[in-house]
Design a protein around this motif. Structure first.
Motif, PDB file in Angstrom:
ATOM      1  N   ILE A 108       0.840  -1.202   0.000  1.00 47.02           N
ATOM      2  CA  ILE A 108       0.000   0.000   0.000  1.00 47.02           C
ATOM      3  C   ILE A 108       0.872   1.249   0.000  1.00 47.02           C
ATOM      4  O   ILE A 108       0.666   2.175  -0.794  1.00 47.02           O
ATOM      5  CB  ILE A 108      -0.940  -0.006   1.222  1.00 47.02           C
ATOM      6  N   TRP A 122      -4.370  -5.053  -1.783  1.00 47.15           N
ATOM      7  CA  TRP A 122      -5.078  -3.775  -1.637  1.00 47.15           C
ATOM      8  C   TRP A 122      -5.789  -3.369  -2.918  1.00 47.15           C
ATOM      9  O   TRP A 122      -6.809  -2.663  -2.861  1.00 47.15           O
ATOM     10  CB  TRP A 122      -4.121  -2.679  -1.170  1.00 47.15           C
ATOM     11  N   GLU A 127      -7.686  -0.455   0.258  1.00 48.14           N
ATOM     12  CA  GLU A 127      -6.606  -0.141   1.186  1.00 48.14           C
ATOM     13  C   GLU A 127      -7.007  -0.381   2.639  1.00 48.14           C
ATOM     14  O   GLU A 127      -6.241  -0.962   3.413  1.00 48.14           O
ATOM     15  CB  GLU A 127      -6.175   1.313   1.016  1.00 48.14           C
TER      16      GLU A 127
END
Length: 346
Positions: A108, A122, A127
């Motif tokens: 991320i 993600w 996320e």
């Protein structure tokens, strides 16, 4: 163990060694993941390569080499453990859970969209959910280790603090035109070597090894981790997608201040200044820019410096194994895994 069995063990390949330890550890990881919330469990199983985004078994998924749990098992074997003792397996599970917590968060932070030839978690689950899944794996790691080896928990905690500090420093170095080689190496110690140091020593500590044995294994893991990261830095520039699972020159595209880049930028040559100008361009670097930047890193000495430093740490790692004086079969396994991991193609 008979002499014949010892000889057979000495001759094992790294793939056989890692495959054997993976078979010991993976089922226990899968069992422990059942303790998680269904969403967290699904993200983790996808990330490990055991199922696809829809939750179906994925026979083509790959959870990686499982280096860190292998080191925990192999390290314990150097001090006399059979390797399949529950406390050793729990230590191996714990370091692998921590590793994958860090990968979920790292992807991320770096904006990486591909890992192990699949979309990163993600990009599939978002996320926020992926951040939570990483936190769930971290918490589970401590729970697993505390059950049978509470005395080893502080070692795991100290390592996680180092890992987080290293990741923070990595973010601080991004685009830092004044980054030094010492800053880069300190970051890589925290981000990578700390976990490999703990991986190599935690299984032995859980087994009840003495302090000197644990220290030598931790030092072995530190030097292995530094060499491993330096090789990874070279792969991030010159590695092929089939080897890395990421686009070619991905680290240059992200303008990461990895060891070869910082060594090249601080070399004080004309190529150093040309490289600095390329990396300072505000727009996304084109394929031609990436080729040029990789060439400039090499011409400024970044590649050769990194390779020499990796070789130095490799020698130091193997020297710690010699000082540990483990049984021949255990020494052969760790030495083979060491050489295999540090001879990846770039």
């Amino acid at each position: 163990m008979t002499d014949t069995q010892s000889a057979d063990t000495v001759q094992r390949t790294a793939a056989e060694i890692l495959g054997e330890t993976k078979k010991l550890v993976d089922p226990e990881i899968e069992r422990r993941l059942e303790e998680l919330h269904p969403m967290m469990r699904g993200i983790a199983r996808y990330h490990f390569g055991w199922q696809d985004a829809a939750g179906r078994p994925d026979p083509h998924g790959s959870g990686g080499k499982a280096l860190r749990p292998a080191l925990a098992v192999l390290g314990a074997r150097t001090v006399g453990a059979a390797g399949d003792e529950p406390a050793v397996i729990d230590a191996a599970v714990a370091v692998e859970l921590i590793h994958n917590f860090s990968l979920l968060h790292d992807d991320i932070m770096d904006g990486d969209r591909t890992r192990r030839h699949r979309p990163t978690a993600w990009t599939v689950f978002g996320e926020n959910q992926t951040l939570l899944a990483g936190c769930a794996l971290q918490t589970l790691a401590f729970e697993v280790l505390a059950e049978q080896s509470p005395a080893a928990v502080p070692s795991l905690g100290a390592m996680v603090q180092e890992l987080i500090a290293g990741q923070s420093e990595d973010l601080q170095l991004e685009g830092n035109e004044s980054a030094t080689v010492d800053q880069c190496l300190r970051m890589e110690q925290g981000k990578t070597a700390s976990l490999l140091s703990a991986s190599a020593s935690l299984g032995a500590q859980a087994y009840g090894a003495d302090a000197e044995q644990v220290r030598l294994l931790a030092e072995y893991g530190h030097h292995l981790g530094m060499a491993f990261q330096l090789v990874d830095d070279m792969l991030g520039i010159w590695g092929e997608t089939d080897t890395t699972g990421k686009p070619v020159a991905a680290d240059l595209a992200a303008r990461k201040r990895s060891a070869p880049v910082v060594a090249a930028l601080t070399a004080g040559t004309a190529d150093s200044e040309r490289l600095r100008a390329v990396l300072a361009r505000p727009e996304e670097l084109s394929p031609a820019d990436l080729i040029l930047a990789a060439d400039l890193v090499e011409h400024a000495g970044g590649r050769s410096w990194t390779r020499e430093r990796a070789d130095l740490h490799t020698r130091e790692a193997l020297a710690r194994l010699d000082r540990l004086a483990p049984p021949p079969s255990a020494l052969a396994d760790l030495a083979e895994v060491t050489r295999f991991l540090l001879s990846r193609t770039w």
